[in-house]
Design a protein around this motif. Structure first.
Motif, PDB file in Angstrom:
ATOM      1  N   THR A  61     -73.340 -17.383   5.856  1.00 29.71           N
ATOM      2  CA  THR A  61     -72.772 -16.708   7.029  1.00 29.71           C
ATOM      3  C   THR A  61     -73.562 -15.461   7.404  1.00 29.71           C
ATOM      4  OG1 THR A  61     -70.569 -17.522   6.460  1.00 29.71           O
ATOM      5  CG2 THR A  61     -70.678 -15.650   7.970  1.00 29.71           C
ATOM      6  N   ILE A  62     -73.899 -14.650   6.409  1.00 28.92           N
ATOM      7  CA  ILE A  62     -74.654 -13.424   6.691  1.00 28.92           C
ATOM      8  C   ILE A  62     -76.000 -13.749   7.319  1.00 28.92           C
ATOM      9  CG2 ILE A  62     -75.959 -11.566   5.559  1.00 28.92           C
ATOM     10  CD1 ILE A  62     -73.558 -11.048   3.809  1.00 28.92           C
ATOM     11  N   MET A  63     -76.736 -14.699   6.759  1.00 31.40           N
ATOM     12  CA  MET A  63     -78.064 -15.003   7.269  1.00 31.40           C
ATOM     13  C   MET A  63     -78.002 -15.685   8.640  1.00 31.40           C
ATOM     14  SD  MET A  63     -79.700 -13.398   5.156  1.00 31.40           S
ATOM     15  CE  MET A  63     -81.246 -13.631   6.007  1.00 31.40           C
ATOM     16  N   LYS A  64     -77.004 -16.499   8.842  1.00 33.54           N
ATOM     17  CA  LYS A  64     -76.849 -17.130  10.159  1.00 33.54           C
ATOM     18  C   LYS A  64     -76.580 -16.061  11.220  1.00 33.54           C
ATOM     19  CE  LYS A  64     -74.384 -20.767  12.591  1.00 33.54           C
ATOM     20  NZ  LYS A  64     -73.342 -21.796  12.540  1.00 33.54           N
ATOM     21  N   ASN A  65     -75.680 -15.130  10.934  1.00 34.88           N
ATOM     22  CA  ASN A  65     -75.367 -14.054  11.877  1.00 34.88           C
ATOM     23  C   ASN A  65     -76.564 -13.127  12.089  1.00 34.88           C
ATOM     24  OD1 ASN A  65     -72.766 -15.012  12.220  1.00 34.88           O
ATOM     25  ND2 ASN A  65     -71.894 -13.663  10.684  1.00 34.88           N
ATOM     26  N   TYR A  66     -77.283 -12.848  11.012  1.00 37.44           N
ATOM     27  CA  TYR A  66     -78.473 -12.000  11.084  1.00 37.44           C
ATOM     28  C   TYR A  66     -79.502 -12.617  12.040  1.00 37.44           C
ATOM     29  CZ  TYR A  66     -82.761  -9.719   9.341  1.00 37.44           C
ATOM     30  OH  TYR A  66     -83.942  -9.042   9.230  1.00 37.44           O
ATOM     31  N   ASN A  67     -79.790 -13.882  11.854  1.00 33.91           N
ATOM     32  CA  ASN A  67     -80.777 -14.557  12.705  1.00 33.91           C
ATOM     33  C   ASN A  67     -80.296 -14.742  14.140  1.00 33.91           C
ATOM     34  OD1 ASN A  67     -82.975 -14.843  10.918  1.00 33.91           O
ATOM     35  ND2 ASN A  67     -81.857 -16.413   9.824  1.00 33.91           N
ATOM     36  N   THR A  68     -79.006 -14.950  14.330  1.00 35.67           N
ATOM     37  CA  THR A  68     -78.461 -15.050  15.690  1.00 35.67           C
ATOM     38  C   THR A  68     -78.629 -13.718  16.421  1.00 35.67           C
ATOM     39  OG1 THR A  68     -76.858 -16.735  15.046  1.00 35.67           O
ATOM     40  CG2 THR A  68     -76.368 -15.489  17.046  1.00 35.67           C
ATOM     41  N   ASN A  69     -78.330 -12.617  15.735  1.00 34.90           N
ATOM     42  CA  ASN A  69     -78.509 -11.293  16.347  1.00 34.90           C
ATOM     43  C   ASN A  69     -79.966 -11.037  16.706  1.00 34.90           C
ATOM     44  OD1 ASN A  69     -75.802 -10.859  15.971  1.00 34.90           O
ATOM     45  ND2 ASN A  69     -76.028  -9.178  14.548  1.00 34.90           N
ATOM     46  N   ILE A  70     -80.876 -11.389  15.808  1.00 34.35           N
ATOM     47  CA  ILE A  70     -82.307 -11.193  16.069  1.00 34.35           C
ATOM     48  C   ILE A  70     -82.740 -12.008  17.274  1.00 34.35           C
ATOM     49  CG2 ILE A  70     -84.620 -11.706  15.172  1.00 34.35           C
ATOM     50  CD1 ILE A  70     -83.457 -10.925  12.391  1.00 34.35           C
ATOM     51  N   GLU A  93     -80.964 -13.012  19.838  1.00 35.65           N
ATOM     52  CA  GLU A  93     -80.437 -12.407  21.062  1.00 35.65           C
ATOM     53  C   GLU A  93     -81.201 -11.140  21.446  1.00 35.65           C
ATOM     54  OE1 GLU A  93     -76.247 -11.902  20.392  1.00 35.65           O
ATOM     55  OE2 GLU A  93     -75.861 -14.058  20.439  1.00 35.65           O
ATOM     56  N   ILE A  94     -81.475 -10.294  20.479  1.00 37.45           N
ATOM     57  CA  ILE A  94     -82.233  -9.063  20.747  1.00 37.45           C
ATOM     58  C   ILE A  94     -83.631  -9.404  21.246  1.00 37.45           C
ATOM     59  CG2 ILE A  94     -83.320  -7.039  19.680  1.00 37.45           C
ATOM     60  CD1 ILE A  94     -80.834  -6.981  17.747  1.00 37.45           C
ATOM     61  N   ASN A  95     -84.298 -10.337  20.582  1.00 40.75           N
ATOM     62  CA  ASN A  95     -85.660 -10.691  20.970  1.00 40.75           C
ATOM     63  C   ASN A  95     -85.725 -11.302  22.371  1.00 40.75           C
ATOM     64  OD1 ASN A  95     -87.047  -9.686  18.784  1.00 40.75           O
ATOM     65  ND2 ASN A  95     -86.978 -11.603  17.648  1.00 40.75           N
ATOM     66  N   SER A 153     -87.309  -2.578  21.804  1.00 40.72           N
ATOM     67  CA  SER A 153     -85.976  -2.741  21.213  1.00 40.72           C
ATOM     68  C   SER A 153     -85.976  -2.428  19.722  1.00 40.72           C
ATOM     69  CB  SER A 153     -85.437  -4.157  21.445  1.00 40.72           C
ATOM     70  OG  SER A 153     -85.440  -4.463  22.803  1.00 40.72           O
ATOM     71  N   LYS A 154     -86.892  -1.542  19.326  1.00 37.80           N
ATOM     72  CA  LYS A 154     -87.021  -1.209  17.908  1.00 37.80           C
ATOM     73  C   LYS A 154     -85.704  -0.699  17.331  1.00 37.80           C
ATOM     74  CE  LYS A 154     -89.645   1.588  14.661  1.00 37.80           C
ATOM     75  NZ  LYS A 154     -90.653   2.611  14.479  1.00 37.80           N
ATOM     76  N   ASN A 155     -85.021   0.165  18.053  1.00 39.23           N
ATOM     77  CA  ASN A 155     -83.763   0.710  17.537  1.00 39.23           C
ATOM     78  C   ASN A 155     -82.708  -0.373  17.350  1.00 39.23           C
ATOM     79  OD1 ASN A 155     -84.795   3.273  17.377  1.00 39.23           O
ATOM     80  ND2 ASN A 155     -83.994   3.917  19.353  1.00 39.23           N
ATOM     81  N   LEU A 156     -82.642  -1.324  18.277  1.00 34.45           N
ATOM     82  CA  LEU A 156     -81.665  -2.413  18.138  1.00 34.45           C
ATOM     83  C   LEU A 156     -81.961  -3.237  16.889  1.00 34.45           C
ATOM     84  CD1 LEU A 156     -81.330  -3.685  21.827  1.00 34.45           C
ATOM     85  CD2 LEU A 156     -79.641  -2.412  20.509  1.00 34.45           C
ATOM     86  N   LEU A 157     -83.241  -3.547  16.666  1.00 35.11           N
ATOM     87  CA  LEU A 157     -83.604  -4.339  15.489  1.00 35.11           C
ATOM     88  C   LEU A 157     -83.388  -3.560  14.197  1.00 35.11           C
ATOM     89  CD1 LEU A 157     -86.800  -6.050  16.921  1.00 35.11           C
ATOM     90  CD2 LEU A 157     -84.659  -7.201  16.270  1.00 35.11           C
TER      91      LEU A 157
END
Length: 195
Positions: free
Chosen positions: A160-169, A171-173, A130-134
């Motif tokens: 907000t930015i960091m919370k969303n960033y970590n939530t996305n990571i 989910e991807i992971n 999932s390299k491209n997603l990350l």
């Protein structure tokens, strides 16, 4: 700029979904995380408790195969836990914060992951990393971070930015981790003729 670094580092630690422990994990505790699907849990349960018993005539052979399957599941579980620890390690390597932070961390994780796969004898598997997603996620948040600095910077915006960033990571992971389990299950089914 120094205060921005500390704020960013604080939010990374605060919202990081990852474990920083070197503790040994058992697969059944790991997959009961809410982010893994019930389908994966059912596939593993079906393989260990039904397919091995129904496809193997010898009871001792069935026990041996179950033990090997569980050992493989535990190994991939511990690899995944260690993979999540790479984010903190790469954050610590970054140094002073700038707009390249997000991409630097993802590339650092990718490089360290190659060694980790070898250490866990998983490099033979063609895992979708999932390299491209990350990387796309990192690029997206780099742009948000740049945009944030072009306006008045508020702590709530970093939060907000960091919370969303970590939530996305996260989910991807977990999608990636579930895919890794599925690849391993398919490999084990073929190896022990449990199809």
């Amino acid at each position: 700029m120094k205060i921005n670094y500390y704020l960013l580092y604080f939010f990374l630690l605060l919202y990081s979904p990852f474990s920083f422990s070197n503790e040994h994990f058992e697969y059944d505790d790991w997959i009961n995380n809410k982010l893994f699907s019930k389908n994966l849990i059912n596939k593993i349960d079906n393989l260990i408790n039904f397919k091995v018993n129904s496809k193997t005539k010898n009871i001792n052979q069935a026990k041996k195969i179950k033990k090997i399957i569980i050992s493989n599941l535990n190994s991939i579980t511990n690899y995944q836990n260690q993979y999540t620890n790479l984010r903190l390690l790469c954050n610590n390597e970054f140094g002073s914060i700038n707009f390249e932070y997000f991409l630097f961390v993802e590339n650092c994780i990718e490089n360290k992951n190659k060694k980790l796969l070898k250490d866990y004898s998983l490099s033979k598997f063609e895992f979708d990393e999932s390299k491209n997603l990350l990387l796309n996620n990192a690029e997206n948040f780099k742009l948000k971070f740049i945009n944030l600095h072009s306006h008045e910077v508020k702590k709530d915006n970093y939060d907000t930015i960091m919370k969303n960033y970590n939530t996305n990571i996260e989910e991807i992971n977990y999608k990636k981790f579930e895919n890794q389990f599925n690849i391993l299950l398919k490999y084990l089914q073929n190896k022990y003729q449990l199809n």
